[in-house]
Design an enzyme around this catalytic site. Sequence first.
Site, PDB file in Angstrom:
ATOM      1  N   HIS A  19      55.164  19.446  43.241  1.00 47.35           N
ATOM      2  CA  HIS A  19      53.732  19.659  42.915  1.00 47.35           C
ATOM      3  C   HIS A  19      52.902  19.426  44.259  1.00 47.35           C
ATOM      4  O   HIS A  19      53.371  18.974  45.078  1.00 47.35           O
ATOM      5  CB  HIS A  19      53.501  18.503  41.775  1.00 47.35           C
ATOM      6  N   GLU A  57      45.138  11.441  49.528  1.00 46.71           N
ATOM      7  CA  GLU A  57      46.078  12.270  48.797  1.00 46.71           C
ATOM      8  C   GLU A  57      45.365  12.714  47.469  1.00 46.71           C
ATOM      9  O   GLU A  57      45.579  13.610  46.792  1.00 46.71           O
ATOM     10  CB  GLU A  57      47.327  11.552  48.424  1.00 46.71           C
ATOM     11  N   ASP A  65      50.254  22.759  56.322  1.00 48.52           N
ATOM     12  CA  ASP A  65      49.601  23.596  55.290  1.00 48.52           C
ATOM     13  C   ASP A  65      50.291  24.515  54.715  1.00 48.52           C
ATOM     14  O   ASP A  65      50.728  25.384  55.245  1.00 48.52           O
ATOM     15  CB  ASP A  65      48.153  24.021  56.187  1.00 48.52           C
ATOM     16  N   HIS A  66      50.267  24.669  53.165  1.00 46.95           N
ATOM     17  CA  HIS A  66      50.694  25.455  52.462  1.00 46.95           C
ATOM     18  C   HIS A  66      52.214  25.419  52.574  1.00 46.95           C
ATOM     19  O   HIS A  66      52.938  26.446  52.441  1.00 46.95           O
ATOM     20  CB  HIS A  66      50.227  26.870  52.568  1.00 46.95           C
ATOM     21  N   HIS A 112      49.279  18.448  46.360  1.00 44.39           N
ATOM     22  CA  HIS A 112      48.134  17.684  46.716  1.00 44.39           C
ATOM     23  C   HIS A 112      47.142  18.352  47.466  1.00 44.39           C
ATOM     24  O   HIS A 112      47.673  19.351  48.428  1.00 44.39           O
ATOM     25  CB  HIS A 112      48.579  16.563  47.129  1.00 44.39           C
ATOM     26  N   CYS A 128      54.877  12.212  40.668  1.00 41.91           N
ATOM     27  CA  CYS A 128      55.068  12.500  41.892  1.00 41.91           C
ATOM     28  C   CYS A 128      56.642  12.796  42.376  1.00 41.91           C
ATOM     29  O   CYS A 128      57.194  13.286  43.221  1.00 41.91           O
ATOM     30  CB  CYS A 128      54.486  11.538  42.920  1.00 41.91           C
ATOM     31  N   HIS A 145      55.085  18.614  47.107  1.00 41.21           N
ATOM     32  CA  HIS A 145      55.982  17.337  47.938  1.00 41.21           C
ATOM     33  C   HIS A 145      56.576  16.727  46.455  1.00 41.21           C
ATOM     34  O   HIS A 145      56.229  17.159  45.406  1.00 41.21           O
ATOM     35  CB  HIS A 145      55.300  16.284  48.583  1.00 41.21           C
TER      36      HIS A 145
HETATM   37 NI    NI Z   1      52.320  13.540  44.654  1.00 46.29          NI
END
Ligand code: NI
Length: 139
Positions: A43, A128, A83-84, A45, A37, A18
């Site tokens: 990047h 997170e 997911d992914h 999580h 972020c 995200h």
């Molecule tokens: Ni982040």
Amino acid sequence: MIPNKVAVFRKEHFNAAHRLNNPNWSDEKNERVYGKCNNYNYHGHNYDLIVQVTGEIDPETGYVMDMKVLSDLIKKEVLDKFDHKNLNLDTEEFSNLNPSAENIAIVIYDKLRDKIKTNFDLKIRLYETERNFVEYPIG
Ligand code: NI
């Protein structure tokens, strides 16, 4: 009669990328508020998701809810979608919504709430990182 209310929990996991960014702010302000972020090239999580369902035990099954049913529901409504994925680029839900943990938790809640019996309470906890997590709804 005292109702036999029990909370049951299913823990799941997904990885997603995200970027937190407010398009109404300058680059400097975005970086100041969101730090890493806000990284321009996204990047990832490793999200841990805990879904809590609270309700009365069914006297026939002894269950509040069949955990296989709950697991399949989370897989279909959440994991298969997120997911992914790059949440900003790959999902409709976050094309115009900042994918903060807070907003992700609310989106997940809304997806599951429709599919779980109304007499059950639903709560989402989303990690997170190991140390940062959110819960929705509160109370
Ligand atoms: Ni982040």
